[in-house]
Design a protein around this motif. Structure first.
Motif, mmCIF file in Angstrom:
data_model
loop_
_atom_site.group_PDB
_atom_site.id
_atom_site.type_symbol
_atom_site.label_atom_id
_atom_site.label_comp_id
_atom_site.label_asym_id
_atom_site.label_seq_id
_atom_site.Cartn_x
_atom_site.Cartn_y
_atom_site.Cartn_z
ATOM 1 N N VAL A 286 7.201 -4.190 -9.001
ATOM 2 C CA VAL A 286 6.885 -3.570 -7.444
ATOM 3 C C VAL A 286 5.519 -3.009 -7.786
ATOM 4 C CG1 VAL A 286 7.086 -1.757 -6.079
ATOM 5 C CG2 VAL A 286 9.372 -3.297 -6.674
ATOM 6 N N SER A 287 4.622 -2.992 -7.107
ATOM 7 C CA SER A 287 3.238 -2.421 -7.300
ATOM 8 C C SER A 287 2.675 -1.948 -5.975
ATOM 9 C CB SER A 287 2.095 -3.394 -7.782
ATOM 10 O OG SER A 287 2.456 -4.151 -8.792
ATOM 11 N N VAL A 288 2.488 -0.467 -6.007
ATOM 12 C CA VAL A 288 1.963 0.193 -4.816
ATOM 13 C C VAL A 288 0.424 0.816 -5.360
ATOM 14 C CG1 VAL A 288 2.386 2.211 -3.705
ATOM 15 C CG2 VAL A 288 4.416 1.031 -4.561
ATOM 16 N N SER A 289 -0.280 0.122 -4.206
ATOM 17 C CA SER A 289 -1.508 0.384 -4.347
ATOM 18 C C SER A 289 -2.040 1.932 -3.622
ATOM 19 C CB SER A 289 -2.579 -0.633 -3.896
ATOM 20 O OG SER A 289 -2.388 -0.681 -2.529
ATOM 21 N N SER A 290 -2.785 2.644 -4.226
ATOM 22 C CA SER A 290 -3.484 3.966 -3.240
ATOM 23 C C SER A 290 -4.539 3.660 -2.591
ATOM 24 C CB SER A 290 -3.766 5.141 -4.574
ATOM 25 O OG SER A 290 -4.978 4.373 -5.227
ATOM 26 N N GLN B 134 0.778 -1.195 0.062
ATOM 27 C CA GLN B 134 -0.056 0.035 -0.158
ATOM 28 C C GLN B 134 0.893 1.227 -0.108
ATOM 29 O OE1 GLN B 134 -2.539 -0.386 3.504
ATOM 30 N NE2 GLN B 134 -4.241 -1.406 2.010
ATOM 31 N N ALA B 135 -0.063 2.333 -0.479
ATOM 32 C CA ALA B 135 0.739 3.400 -0.282
ATOM 33 C C ALA B 135 1.423 3.987 1.198
ATOM 34 C CB ALA B 135 0.239 4.680 -1.227
ATOM 35 N N GLY B 136 2.574 4.371 1.021
ATOM 36 C CA GLY B 136 3.296 4.765 2.485
ATOM 37 C C GLY B 136 4.035 3.253 2.890
ATOM 38 N N GLY B 137 4.139 2.592 2.455
ATOM 39 C CA GLY B 137 4.553 1.347 2.819
ATOM 40 C C GLY B 137 5.981 1.065 2.403
ATOM 41 N N SER B 138 6.802 0.014 2.634
ATOM 42 C CA SER B 138 8.173 -0.247 2.520
ATOM 43 C C SER B 138 8.255 -1.611 1.858
ATOM 44 C CB SER B 138 9.121 0.084 3.715
ATOM 45 O OG SER B 138 8.869 1.334 4.234
ATOM 46 N N LEU B 139 9.358 -1.532 1.015
ATOM 47 C CA LEU B 139 9.785 -2.930 0.345
ATOM 48 C C LEU B 139 11.497 -2.539 0.358
ATOM 49 C CD1 LEU B 139 7.627 -3.833 -2.714
ATOM 50 C CD2 LEU B 139 7.637 -5.051 -0.436
ATOM 51 N N ARG B 140 12.190 -3.903 0.512
ATOM 52 C CA ARG B 140 13.536 -3.929 0.182
ATOM 53 C C ARG B 140 13.968 -4.791 -0.834
ATOM 54 N NH1 ARG B 140 18.890 -5.592 3.903
ATOM 55 N NH2 ARG B 140 17.992 -7.567 3.514
ATOM 56 N N LEU B 141 14.411 -4.456 -2.057
ATOM 57 C CA LEU B 141 15.013 -5.223 -3.112
ATOM 58 C C LEU B 141 16.288 -5.795 -2.894
ATOM 59 C CD1 LEU B 141 13.350 -3.084 -6.140
ATOM 60 C CD2 LEU B 141 12.058 -4.844 -4.735
ATOM 61 N N SER B 142 16.447 -6.950 -3.405
ATOM 62 C CA SER B 142 17.856 -7.471 -3.314
ATOM 63 C C SER B 142 18.375 -7.805 -4.705
ATOM 64 C CB SER B 142 17.899 -8.650 -2.385
ATOM 65 O OG SER B 142 17.589 -8.324 -1.111
ATOM 66 N N CYS B 143 19.411 -7.780 -4.849
ATOM 67 C CA CYS B 143 20.286 -8.255 -6.205
ATOM 68 C C CYS B 143 21.372 -8.868 -6.074
ATOM 69 C CB CYS B 143 20.280 -7.150 -7.206
ATOM 70 S SG CYS B 143 21.190 -7.359 -8.678
ATOM 71 N N LEU C 70 6.446 4.523 0.041
ATOM 72 C CA LEU C 70 6.066 4.285 -1.240
ATOM 73 C C LEU C 70 4.955 4.893 -1.990
ATOM 74 C CD1 LEU C 70 7.345 0.706 -1.290
ATOM 75 C CD2 LEU C 70 8.033 2.187 -3.168
ATOM 76 N N LYS C 71 5.071 5.097 -3.348
ATOM 77 C CA LYS C 71 3.745 5.883 -3.507
ATOM 78 C C LYS C 71 3.329 5.223 -4.971
ATOM 79 C CE LYS C 71 6.155 10.440 -2.933
ATOM 80 N NZ LYS C 71 6.566 11.763 -3.503
ATOM 81 N N PRO C 72 2.143 5.293 -5.409
ATOM 82 C CA PRO C 72 1.355 4.715 -6.618
ATOM 83 C C PRO C 72 2.634 4.744 -8.052
ATOM 84 C CG PRO C 72 -0.189 5.838 -5.333
ATOM 85 C CD PRO C 72 1.191 6.049 -4.769
ATOM 86 N N ALA D 3 8.066 1.507 -15.700
ATOM 87 C CA ALA D 3 6.489 1.350 -15.884
ATOM 88 C C ALA D 3 5.862 0.944 -17.199
ATOM 89 C CB ALA D 3 6.058 2.800 -15.260
ATOM 90 N N PRO D 4 4.629 0.582 -17.297
ATOM 91 C CA PRO D 4 4.057 0.082 -18.399
ATOM 92 C C PRO D 4 3.958 1.595 -19.408
ATOM 93 C CG PRO D 4 3.090 -0.986 -16.740
ATOM 94 C CD PRO D 4 3.970 0.042 -15.916
ATOM 95 N N GLY D 5 4.410 0.999 -20.623
ATOM 96 C CA GLY D 5 4.327 2.054 -21.509
ATOM 97 C C GLY D 5 5.391 3.446 -21.505
ATOM 98 N N LYS D 6 6.215 3.005 -20.575
ATOM 99 C CA LYS D 6 7.535 4.124 -20.392
ATOM 100 C C LYS D 6 8.526 3.401 -20.565
ATOM 101 C CE LYS D 6 4.824 7.127 -17.101
ATOM 102 N NZ LYS D 6 5.017 7.633 -15.896
ATOM 103 N N GLU D 7 9.584 4.500 -20.725
ATOM 104 C CA GLU D 7 11.081 4.036 -20.954
ATOM 105 C C GLU D 7 11.639 3.696 -19.559
ATOM 106 O OE1 GLU D 7 12.181 5.530 -25.143
ATOM 107 O OE2 GLU D 7 13.551 5.808 -23.403
ATOM 108 N N ARG D 8 12.497 2.662 -19.646
ATOM 109 C CA ARG D 8 13.301 2.335 -18.373
ATOM 110 C C ARG D 8 14.099 3.631 -17.974
ATOM 111 N NH1 ARG D 8 16.369 -3.419 -18.434
ATOM 112 N NH2 ARG D 8 14.573 -3.736 -19.484
ATOM 113 N N GLU D 9 14.083 3.781 -16.586
ATOM 114 C CA GLU D 9 14.641 5.085 -16.180
ATOM 115 C C GLU D 9 15.534 4.706 -14.703
ATOM 116 O OE1 GLU D 9 11.733 7.676 -14.281
ATOM 117 O OE2 GLU D 9 10.802 6.340 -13.236
ATOM 118 N N PHE D 10 16.442 5.445 -14.697
ATOM 119 C CA PHE D 10 17.605 5.356 -13.469
ATOM 120 C C PHE D 10 16.740 5.730 -12.191
ATOM 121 C CE2 PHE D 10 21.233 5.511 -11.234
ATOM 122 C CZ PHE D 10 21.171 6.834 -10.544
#
Length: 126
Positions: free
Chosen positions: A122-126, A13-22, A86-88, A40-47
């Motif tokens: 990663v999916s963030v719901s509002s 949910q919005a405001g929550g946290s996640l930790r990604l590992s690689c 996190l934000k949507p 994001a869908p329909g967008k270019e890969r961004e830094f």
């Protein structure tokens, strides 16, 4: 050849946290600066964020500054992305990437990176 495997994505949910590992394998981890990108869908890969081989230098895109933290554990050959508040609009597939270098330079352009992981959603719901 470097293999990169991301994990830690999910739905939050919005405001929550996640930790990604690689997790990296195949070459000497400290020969590489590391970065996180997202698409994001329909967008270019961004830094999103980058870290030098030693972990001493980090850099973030403006939209995540103060909310995300990139770090690395060279003993575990792993780079992390701690994501707070996190934000949507953070919803995307997140990719880690490796750039061969032994300098303190970090890289924010997609084309500069040599190896990529398969991504984690990663999916963030509002």
């Amino acid at each position: 050849q470097v293999q990169l495997v991301e994990s830690g994505g999910g739905l939050v949910q919005a405001g929550g946290s996640l930790r990604l590992s690689c997790a990296a394998s195949g070459r000497t981890f400290t020969d590489y600066a590391m970065g996180w990108f997202r698409q994001a869908p329909g967008k270019e890969r961004e830094f999103v964020a980058a870290i030098s081989w030693s972990g001493g230098t980090t850099y973030y895109t403006n939209s995540v500054e103060g909310r995300f933290t990139i770090s690395r554990d060279n003993a575990k050959n792993t780079v992390y992305l701690q994501m707070n508040s996190l934000k949507p609009e953070d919803t995307a597939v997140y990719y880690c990437a490796a750039k061969f270098t032994r300098t303190r330079i970090i890289y924010s352009t997609r084309d500069e990176y040599d190896y990529w992981g398969q991504g984690t959603q990663v999916s963030v719901s509002s």
